[in-house]
Design an enzyme around this catalytic site. Structure first.
Site, PDB file in Angstrom:
ATOM      1  N   GLY A  17       0.782  -1.230   0.000  1.00 15.68           N
ATOM      2  CA  GLY A  17       0.000   0.000   0.000  1.00 15.68           C
ATOM      3  C   GLY A  17       0.814   1.279   0.000  1.00 15.68           C
ATOM      4  O   GLY A  17       0.332   2.318   0.466  1.00 15.68           O
ATOM      5  N   ARG A  96      -5.079  -8.685  -9.095  1.00 12.82           N
ATOM      6  CA  ARG A  96      -6.114  -9.566  -9.636  1.00 12.82           C
ATOM      7  C   ARG A  96      -6.413  -9.153 -11.074  1.00 12.82           C
ATOM      8  O   ARG A  96      -6.425  -7.951 -11.378  1.00 12.82           O
ATOM      9  CB  ARG A  96      -7.420  -9.491  -8.820  1.00 12.82           C
ATOM     10  CG  ARG A  96      -7.287  -9.831  -7.356  1.00 12.82           C
ATOM     11  CD  ARG A  96      -6.787 -11.230  -7.104  1.00 12.82           C
ATOM     12  NE  ARG A  96      -7.586 -12.264  -7.746  1.00 12.82           N
ATOM     13  CZ  ARG A  96      -7.145 -13.513  -7.936  1.00 12.82           C
ATOM     14  NH1 ARG A  96      -5.931 -13.868  -7.571  1.00 12.82           N
ATOM     15  NH2 ARG A  96      -7.935 -14.397  -8.524  1.00 12.82           N
ATOM     16  N   ILE A  97      -6.654 -10.133 -11.923  1.00 18.24           N
ATOM     17  CA  ILE A  97      -7.086  -9.844 -13.290  1.00 18.24           C
ATOM     18  C   ILE A  97      -8.586  -9.572 -13.259  1.00 18.24           C
ATOM     19  O   ILE A  97      -9.355 -10.385 -12.715  1.00 18.24           O
ATOM     20  CB  ILE A  97      -6.753 -11.025 -14.218  1.00 18.24           C
ATOM     21  CG1 ILE A  97      -5.235 -11.162 -14.340  1.00 18.24           C
ATOM     22  CG2 ILE A  97      -7.392 -10.830 -15.594  1.00 18.24           C
ATOM     23  CD1 ILE A  97      -4.780 -12.390 -15.103  1.00 18.24           C
ATOM     24  N   LEU A  98      -8.983  -8.428 -13.800  1.00 19.86           N
ATOM     25  CA  LEU A  98     -10.391  -8.024 -13.746  1.00 19.86           C
ATOM     26  C   LEU A  98     -11.138  -8.479 -14.989  1.00 19.86           C
ATOM     27  O   LEU A  98     -10.551  -8.650 -16.060  1.00 19.86           O
ATOM     28  CB  LEU A  98     -10.484  -6.502 -13.623  1.00 19.86           C
ATOM     29  CG  LEU A  98      -9.842  -5.916 -12.374  1.00 19.86           C
ATOM     30  CD1 LEU A  98      -9.945  -4.402 -12.387  1.00 19.86           C
ATOM     31  CD2 LEU A  98     -10.468  -6.483 -11.117  1.00 19.86           C
ATOM     32  N   HIS A 114       1.187   0.521 -13.500  1.00 22.16           N
ATOM     33  CA  HIS A 114       1.932  -0.693 -13.845  1.00 22.16           C
ATOM     34  C   HIS A 114       3.425  -0.361 -13.799  1.00 22.16           C
ATOM     35  O   HIS A 114       3.851   0.666 -14.350  1.00 22.16           O
ATOM     36  CB  HIS A 114       1.530  -1.173 -15.236  1.00 22.16           C
ATOM     37  CG  HIS A 114       2.202  -2.452 -15.594  1.00 22.16           C
ATOM     38  ND1 HIS A 114       1.818  -3.680 -15.075  1.00 22.16           N
ATOM     39  CD2 HIS A 114       3.271  -2.708 -16.382  1.00 22.16           C
ATOM     40  CE1 HIS A 114       2.609  -4.621 -15.537  1.00 22.16           C
ATOM     41  NE2 HIS A 114       3.497  -4.061 -16.333  1.00 22.16           N
ATOM     42  N   GLU A 148      -8.214  -5.327 -22.006  1.00 24.03           N
ATOM     43  CA  GLU A 148      -6.909  -5.891 -22.371  1.00 24.03           C
ATOM     44  C   GLU A 148      -5.928  -5.704 -21.213  1.00 24.03           C
ATOM     45  O   GLU A 148      -5.679  -4.562 -20.785  1.00 24.03           O
ATOM     46  CB  GLU A 148      -6.384  -5.170 -23.620  1.00 24.03           C
ATOM     47  CG  GLU A 148      -5.197  -5.845 -24.243  1.00 24.03           C
ATOM     48  CD  GLU A 148      -4.547  -4.971 -25.314  1.00 24.03           C
ATOM     49  OE1 GLU A 148      -3.372  -5.206 -25.622  1.00 24.03           O
ATOM     50  OE2 GLU A 148      -5.217  -4.041 -25.812  1.00 24.03           O
ATOM     51  N   LEU A 149      -5.357  -6.795 -20.705  1.00 19.74           N
ATOM     52  CA  LEU A 149      -4.506  -6.740 -19.519  1.00 19.74           C
ATOM     53  C   LEU A 149      -3.314  -5.793 -19.737  1.00 19.74           C
ATOM     54  O   LEU A 149      -2.514  -6.008 -20.654  1.00 19.74           O
ATOM     55  CB  LEU A 149      -3.999  -8.148 -19.176  1.00 19.74           C
ATOM     56  CG  LEU A 149      -3.114  -8.253 -17.936  1.00 19.74           C
ATOM     57  CD1 LEU A 149      -3.902  -7.910 -16.672  1.00 19.74           C
ATOM     58  CD2 LEU A 149      -2.494  -9.635 -17.827  1.00 19.74           C
ATOM     59  N   GLU A 179       6.294   6.425  -8.955  1.00 22.07           N
ATOM     60  CA  GLU A 179       4.878   6.027  -8.937  1.00 22.07           C
ATOM     61  C   GLU A 179       4.098   6.928  -7.994  1.00 22.07           C
ATOM     62  O   GLU A 179       2.970   7.337  -8.285  1.00 22.07           O
ATOM     63  CB  GLU A 179       4.736   4.572  -8.473  1.00 22.07           C
ATOM     64  CG  GLU A 179       5.327   3.557  -9.429  1.00 22.07           C
ATOM     65  CD  GLU A 179       5.007   2.123  -9.017  1.00 22.07           C
ATOM     66  OE1 GLU A 179       4.072   1.894  -8.234  1.00 22.07           O
ATOM     67  OE2 GLU A 179       5.708   1.210  -9.501  1.00 22.07           O
TER      68      GLU A 179
HETATM   69  C1  GAR Z   1       3.526  -1.087  -7.388  1.00 19.38           C
HETATM   70  O1  GAR Z   1       4.867  -1.054  -7.781  1.00 19.38           O
HETATM   71  C2  GAR Z   1       2.630  -1.198  -8.594  1.00 19.38           C
HETATM   72  O2  GAR Z   1       3.159  -0.552  -9.713  1.00 19.38           O
HETATM   73  C3  GAR Z   1       2.572  -2.678  -8.802  1.00 19.38           C
HETATM   74  O3  GAR Z   1       2.521  -3.227  -7.511  1.00 19.38           O
HETATM   75  C4  GAR Z   1       3.223  -2.381  -6.621  1.00 19.38           C
HETATM   76  C5  GAR Z   1       2.352  -2.151  -5.415  1.00 19.38           C
HETATM   77  O4  GAR Z   1       3.054  -1.497  -4.422  1.00 19.38           O
HETATM   78  N1  GAR Z   1       1.437  -3.047  -9.557  1.00 19.38           N
HETATM   79  C6  GAR Z   1       1.413  -4.094 -10.376  1.00 19.38           C
HETATM   80  O5  GAR Z   1       2.353  -4.842 -10.516  1.00 19.38           O
HETATM   81  C7  GAR Z   1       0.098  -4.296 -11.090  1.00 19.38           C
HETATM   82  N2  GAR Z   1       0.233  -5.295 -12.084  1.00 19.38           N
HETATM   83  P1  GAR Z   1       2.280  -0.811  -3.229  1.00 19.38           P
HETATM   84  O6  GAR Z   1       1.345  -1.883  -2.639  1.00 19.38           O
HETATM   85  O7  GAR Z   1       3.362  -0.455  -2.265  1.00 19.38           O
HETATM   86  O8  GAR Z   1       1.547   0.363  -3.765  1.00 19.38           O
END
Ligand code: GAR
Length: 219
Positions: A17, A96-98, A114, A148-149, A179
């Protein structure tokens, strides 16, 4: 969205999170003029749920293991999102894949981040794949979610250098810092009414974005 109330966000998580925390902080500072109405995790007892509870945000765990199909799980998510009258859904490390059961009712109001420079490396293990390929840069992409994933229209990307001796973890940490900047920024554009999904393109201020989104650079 009501004009008298701040836009209502739901943040969906599966773990740590840290992106959720960036949203909590951005809402608290006013950098993101919105309220987080709900945090949903598909995993119980994750750090992200504790972050939400500390911030006084309602949380719920909808455990995908309790559902027979992806569609049934997504229907439970939709029920919860409707019950909280959510304007914008933020997938923040939601692993999760939606299915269309969730994507269709929230199309254009559903964002994901991503950890790669899409269209490179959709799916998992993005940082290791970038290292294995010998890439000299990596990054993250915020995009609209479509069926599309990891293939929905990009909104904003941030790039970081790959440094000598990087591991997947060190690279992930460098990307995560970016991010935490670009994801609340994209949400801000959305709640300000500047960002739209228009057909297969994202538009910002009525201008179609390039295929890889806005290239973020700190000013
Ligand atoms: C993040 O780096 C996000 O980009 C990635 O999971 C991490 C979650 O970190 N998301 C994916 O890989 C989605 N396919 P967080 O729980 O610390 O925000």
């Amino acid at each position: 969205m009501s004009t008298t109330e701040q836009p209502r966000l739901a943040v969906l998580i599966s773990g740590r999170g840290s992106n959720l925390q960036a949203f909590i902080d951005a809402c608290a500072s006013g950098a993101l003029p919105a309220q987080i109405s709900l945090v949903i995790s598909n995993n119980p007892d994750v750090a992200g749920l504790q972050r939400a509870e500390r911030a006084g945000i309602p949380t719920t765990c909808i455990n995908h293991r309790n559902y027979d199909s992806r569609e049934a799980f997504d229907a439970a998510l939709v029920n919860e999102l409707h019950a909280h009258d959510v304007d914008l859904v933020i997938l923040a490390g939601f692993m999760r894949i939606l299915t269309p059961v969730l994507i269709e009712p929230y199309l254009g109001r559903l964002l994901n981040i991503h950890p790669s420079l899409l269209p490179k490396y959709p799916g998992l293990n993005t940082h290791q794949r970038a290292l294995d390929a010998g890439d000299n840069e990596a990054g993250a992409t915020v995009h609209f979610v479509t069926p599309e994933l990891d293939g929905g229209p990009p909104i904003v990307q941030a790039r970081v250098p790959v440094q000598p001796g990087d591991s997947a973890d060190s690279l992930a940490a460098r990307v995560a810092e970016q991010e935490h900047i670009i994801y609340p920024l994209a949400a801000r554009w959305f709640v300000e009414g500047r960002l739209l999904l228009s057909g297969h393109r994202a538009t910002l201020d009525d201008t179609p974005l390039p295929p890889t989104g806005v290239q973020y650079s700190p000013e």
